[in-house]
Design a protein around this motif. Structure first.
Motif, short mmCIF file in Angstrom:
data_model
loop_
_atom_site.label_atom_id
_atom_site.label_comp_id
_atom_site.label_asym_id
_atom_site.label_seq_id
_atom_site.Cartn_x
_atom_site.Cartn_y
_atom_site.Cartn_z
N LYS A 281 -1.62 5.92 7.56
CA LYS A 281 -1.04 4.59 7.47
C LYS A 281 0.28 4.57 8.23
O LYS A 281 0.83 5.63 8.57
CB LYS A 281 -0.83 4.17 6.01
CG LYS A 281 0.16 5.02 5.25
CD LYS A 281 0.27 4.53 3.81
CE LYS A 281 1.36 5.31 3.09
NZ LYS A 281 1.59 4.79 1.76
N TRP B 51 0.82 -1.21 0.00
CA TRP B 51 0.00 0.00 0.00
C TRP B 51 0.85 1.27 0.00
O TRP B 51 0.42 2.33 0.43
CB TRP B 51 -0.95 0.00 1.19
CG TRP B 51 -2.02 -1.06 1.08
CD1 TRP B 51 -2.59 -1.52 -0.07
CD2 TRP B 51 -2.68 -1.74 2.14
NE1 TRP B 51 -3.56 -2.45 0.22
CE2 TRP B 51 -3.63 -2.60 1.57
CE3 TRP B 51 -2.54 -1.70 3.52
CZ2 TRP B 51 -4.46 -3.42 2.34
CZ3 TRP B 51 -3.36 -2.51 4.28
CH2 TRP B 51 -4.31 -3.36 3.69
N THR B 52 2.05 1.17 -0.52
CA THR B 52 2.98 2.31 -0.52
C THR B 52 2.48 3.48 -1.35
O THR B 52 2.79 4.63 -1.06
CB THR B 52 4.37 1.89 -1.02
OG1 THR B 52 4.23 1.28 -2.30
CG2 THR B 52 5.03 0.92 -0.06
N SER C 277 3.70 1.21 5.51
CA SER C 277 2.48 0.98 4.71
C SER C 277 1.82 -0.38 4.95
O SER C 277 1.00 -0.80 4.15
CB SER C 277 2.76 1.16 3.22
OG SER C 277 3.22 2.45 2.95
N VAL D 112 -3.25 0.35 7.20
CA VAL D 112 -3.90 1.53 6.65
C VAL D 112 -5.20 1.76 7.40
O VAL D 112 -5.95 0.81 7.64
CB VAL D 112 -4.18 1.34 5.14
CG1 VAL D 112 -5.01 2.47 4.59
CG2 VAL D 112 -2.89 1.21 4.37
#
Length: 96
Positions: free
Chosen positions: A37, A11-12, A41, A44
């Motif tokens: 976040k 989820w960067t 990452s 989140v």
């Protein structure tokens, strides 16, 4: 309803205020806004349309997908326009 678990996600690319679609196993997908976040990452937090705040770990089988890259670009562009306008406005009593 069949439950599909997704592999761990990176989820960067997600940032605070991004509009996303959250897809949880066995539940209907829904829109949410990224709240924050962790630095790596892996976790989140999102805020749903009803104001409910949820945390998700990248390894728990949930997909979080950016709804529109254009929405992020529009936010950046709007910020730049506002900054330009502020720089053009002079303080009362100063000459232009």
């Amino acid at each position: 309803m069949s439950e599909t678990y997704y592999p761990a996600q990176a989820w960067t690319e997600l940032e605070a205020k991004d509009i996303v679609r959250v897809i949880e196993p066995g539940r209907a997908a829904y829109r949410a806004t990224i709240d924050t976040k962790t630095p790596d990452s892996s976790v989140v937090w999102v805020i749903t349309a009803t104001g409910y705040r949820r945390a998700f770990d990248a390894r728990e089988g949930v997909r979080i997908v950016l709804v529109s890259i254009e929405s992020r670009a529009a936010t950046v562009e709007a910020s730049q326009i506002c900054a330009r306008l502020r720089s053009m406005v002079t303080e009362p009593g100063s000459s232009a």
